[in-house]
Enzyme design. Structure first.
Site, PDB file in Angstrom:
ATOM      1  N   ASP A 176      -4.032 -15.660   8.299  1.00 17.04           N
ATOM      2  CA  ASP A 176      -2.731 -15.363   7.656  1.00 17.04           C
ATOM      3  C   ASP A 176      -1.599 -16.273   8.009  1.00 17.04           C
ATOM      4  OD1 ASP A 176      -3.563 -13.491   5.850  1.00 17.04           O
ATOM      5  OD2 ASP A 176      -3.283 -11.736   7.048  1.00 17.04           O
ATOM      6  N   GLU A 204      -6.493 -14.546  -2.935  1.00 14.12           N
ATOM      7  CA  GLU A 204      -5.631 -14.972  -1.750  1.00 14.12           C
ATOM      8  C   GLU A 204      -6.343 -16.335  -1.204  1.00 14.12           C
ATOM      9  OE1 GLU A 204      -4.411 -12.240   1.170  1.00 14.12           O
ATOM     10  OE2 GLU A 204      -4.970 -13.467   2.808  1.00 14.12           O
ATOM     11  N   HIS A 221       0.770  -0.917  -0.049  1.00 16.53           N
ATOM     12  CA  HIS A 221      -0.028   0.027  -0.070  1.00 16.53           C
ATOM     13  C   HIS A 221       0.908   1.274   0.119  1.00 16.53           C
ATOM     14  CE1 HIS A 221      -1.859  -3.163   2.854  1.00 16.53           C
ATOM     15  NE2 HIS A 221      -2.579  -2.970   1.748  1.00 16.53           N
ATOM     16  N   GLU A 259      -9.377  -7.730  -4.981  1.00 17.37           N
ATOM     17  CA  GLU A 259      -8.771  -8.855  -4.223  1.00 17.37           C
ATOM     18  C   GLU A 259     -10.315  -9.065  -3.165  1.00 17.37           C
ATOM     19  OE1 GLU A 259      -5.260  -8.393  -1.952  1.00 17.37           O
ATOM     20  OE2 GLU A 259      -5.921 -10.108  -0.709  1.00 17.37           O
ATOM     21  N   ASP A 266       2.453   2.277   3.030  1.00 18.62           N
ATOM     22  CA  ASP A 266       3.484   1.408   3.841  1.00 18.62           C
ATOM     23  C   ASP A 266       4.975   1.760   3.542  1.00 18.62           C
ATOM     24  OD1 ASP A 266       1.485  -0.503   4.256  1.00 18.62           O
ATOM     25  OD2 ASP A 266       2.139  -1.931   2.629  1.00 18.62           O
ATOM     26  N   ASP A 269       1.090 -13.418   1.176  1.00 20.63           N
ATOM     27  CA  ASP A 269       0.388 -12.377   1.957  1.00 20.63           C
ATOM     28  C   ASP A 269       0.107 -13.189   3.330  1.00 20.63           C
ATOM     29  OD1 ASP A 269      -0.919 -10.259   3.101  1.00 20.63           O
ATOM     30  OD2 ASP A 269      -2.716 -10.095   1.639  1.00 20.63           O
ATOM     31  N   ASP A 322      -9.170 -14.202   9.971  1.00 18.56           N
ATOM     32  CA  ASP A 322      -8.300 -14.243   8.907  1.00 18.56           C
ATOM     33  C   ASP A 322      -6.924 -14.708   9.603  1.00 18.56           C
ATOM     34  OD1 ASP A 322      -6.609 -13.871   6.729  1.00 18.56           O
ATOM     35  OD2 ASP A 322      -6.978 -11.453   6.701  1.00 18.56           O
ATOM     36  N   HIS A 377      -8.582 -16.269   1.895  1.00 18.48           N
ATOM     37  CA  HIS A 377      -9.732 -15.711   1.885  1.00 18.48           C
ATOM     38  C   HIS A 377     -11.066 -16.539   1.100  1.00 18.48           C
ATOM     39  CE1 HIS A 377      -7.981 -11.263   1.398  1.00 18.48           C
ATOM     40  NE2 HIS A 377      -7.686 -11.871   2.489  1.00 18.48           N
TER      41      HIS A 377
END
Ligand code: GLO
Ligand code: MG
Length: 380
Positions: A259, A219, A55, A183, A58, A289, A257, A222
């Site tokens: 991750d 992803e 992003h 996404e 970031d 990710d 989530d 997800h």
């Protein structure tokens, strides 16, 4: 035995945010210190990572002045050259600030929508300066908990309008080969997100002014959060030529989530995804990710980075082994049958076909699945 050392040609990618993650969760404070985007770029480059995603925030704090932002971009370019690392996706964080608390693109407040667009235009400009040709939009705040307070049809229109607006900017600026992507994610941070799955994404893309210029970043976690099959979802997006990116990670189905590091769960499913990407020679970057466990300190984040890439390389080797196994391939050949076009309607109607005969064909599912598992378990 192969050393599974990543090479730039493997096209591995990490989001800056994945390394910057401090281990904070809804119940607990950070467990490790922060890291600047510039430092992450250098450290990833040193580890033979091909590119980074971000992003724009970031890398460049939103509070930066124009000259500070320019200085950061200059320094980022220098590190990208010094450590031979590219930028392959630049979006915007339109979920963190409280202004986005009830949505970014889909907020009912036109000023929030304008602010969102400003952020995305900034991201696209910075991307172009860094030689990055993709802006991926993740709409984490574009959803609802109180459905009566928002109009879901209006929300879909606003997502479409937003993408069309950004595409018009790309065209006006003459940014060549610059693409947009979205996404999908079913929920979190919102109770329900308006763009929950790849299928919803493909349906929206079909209604854009320039559908060819927008793809899906899929992803795996997800998809699993929605209880769906990640292998099938990747396949569908790939088959229609819409896979603009993939976020590799792991996740227990139907939970928050998580991750998790790629391969930390769901080994058979991710083997199949790697097989799909490799067998189809998909040219995109293999992006991770996820984030290190909250128990990891700053140093151990690099174990997460190395582990993610190593797992991919091991699975890629397993795919080669699977594809070269004569017994497995013999079974598959029998199972998958031959491509036989349908005969004409009249011929087909006149052909005698016995369903009882069809039922007799052996499918060997027990055997083929066991063989796949044995490849994965390392005894084949
Ligand atoms: C969160 C998403 C998020 C996106 C990122 C991409 O669940 O995976 O990390 O991938 O915003 O720009
Ligand atoms: Mg993601």
């Amino acid at each position: 035995m192969a050393d599974y050392q990543p090479q730039k040609s493997d096209k591995f990618t990490f989001g800056l945010w994945t390394i910057q993650n401090t281990g904070r969760d809804p119940f607990g404070e950070p467990t490790r210190g922060p890291m600047t985007g510039l430092d992450v770029i250098a450290e990833l480059g040193k580890r033979n990572v091909y590119s980074y995603e971000m992003h724009v925030e970031d890398l460049i704090p939103v509070t930066s002045s124009a000259s500070e932002a320019e200085q950061i971009i200059r320094e980022a370019k220098k590190r990208m050259t010094d450590y031979d690392i590219k930028c392959t996706n630049c979006g915007s964080n339109v979920f963190g600030h409280p202004a986005f608390k009830d949505g970014a693109l889909t907020s009912h407040d036109p000023r929030v929508r304008q602010y969102t667009m400003q952020r995305y235009l900034w991201a696209i400009d910075v991307a172009e300066q860094l030689g990055c040709k993709l802006c991926n939009l993740w709409w984490g705040r574009d959803g609802a908990e109180v459905d009566i307070a928002k109009d879901p049809m209006e929300a879909v229109k606003r997502l479409r309008e937003g993408l069309n607006y950004l595409q018009a900017y790309i065209d006006k600026q003459g940014y060549k080969n610059f693409r947009l992507a979205m996404e999908p994610k079913p929920n979190e941070p919102r109770g329900d997100i308006y763009m929950p799955t790849a299928g919803h994404g493909l349906a929206l893309i079909a209604t854009l002014n320039k559908p060819d210029n927008c793809g899906i970043v899929l992803e795996l976690a997800h998809t699993r959060m929605a209880g769906l099959n990640a292998y099938h979802e990747v396949a569908q997006v790939l088959e229609v030529g819409k896979l603009a990116g993939i976020h590799l990670n792991s996740q227990k189905p139907l939970r928050y989530d998580q991750d998790l590091r790629f391969g930390a769960e769901d080994l058979k499913e991710i083997f199949l995804v790697v097989k799909l990407l490799e067998d189809s020679k998909w040219p995109g970057t293999r992006s991770f990710d996820a984030h290190a466990y909250r128990t990891a300190d700053r140093e151990e984040v690099w174990d997460f980075v190395n582990g993610s890439m190593r797992t991919y390389l091991i699975l890629r080797e397993k795919v080669q082994r699977f594809n070269a196994d004569a017994e497995i391939q013999g079974l598959l050949k029998d199972l998958c049958g031959t491509q036989q076009p349908l005969s004409s309607h009249d011929q087909l109607k006149a052909s005698p076909i016995s369903p009882d005969e069809l039922t007799k064909k052996k499918l060997h599912h027990e055997k083929i699945d066991q063989l796949l598992q044995e490849v994965l378990m390392g005894v084949r």
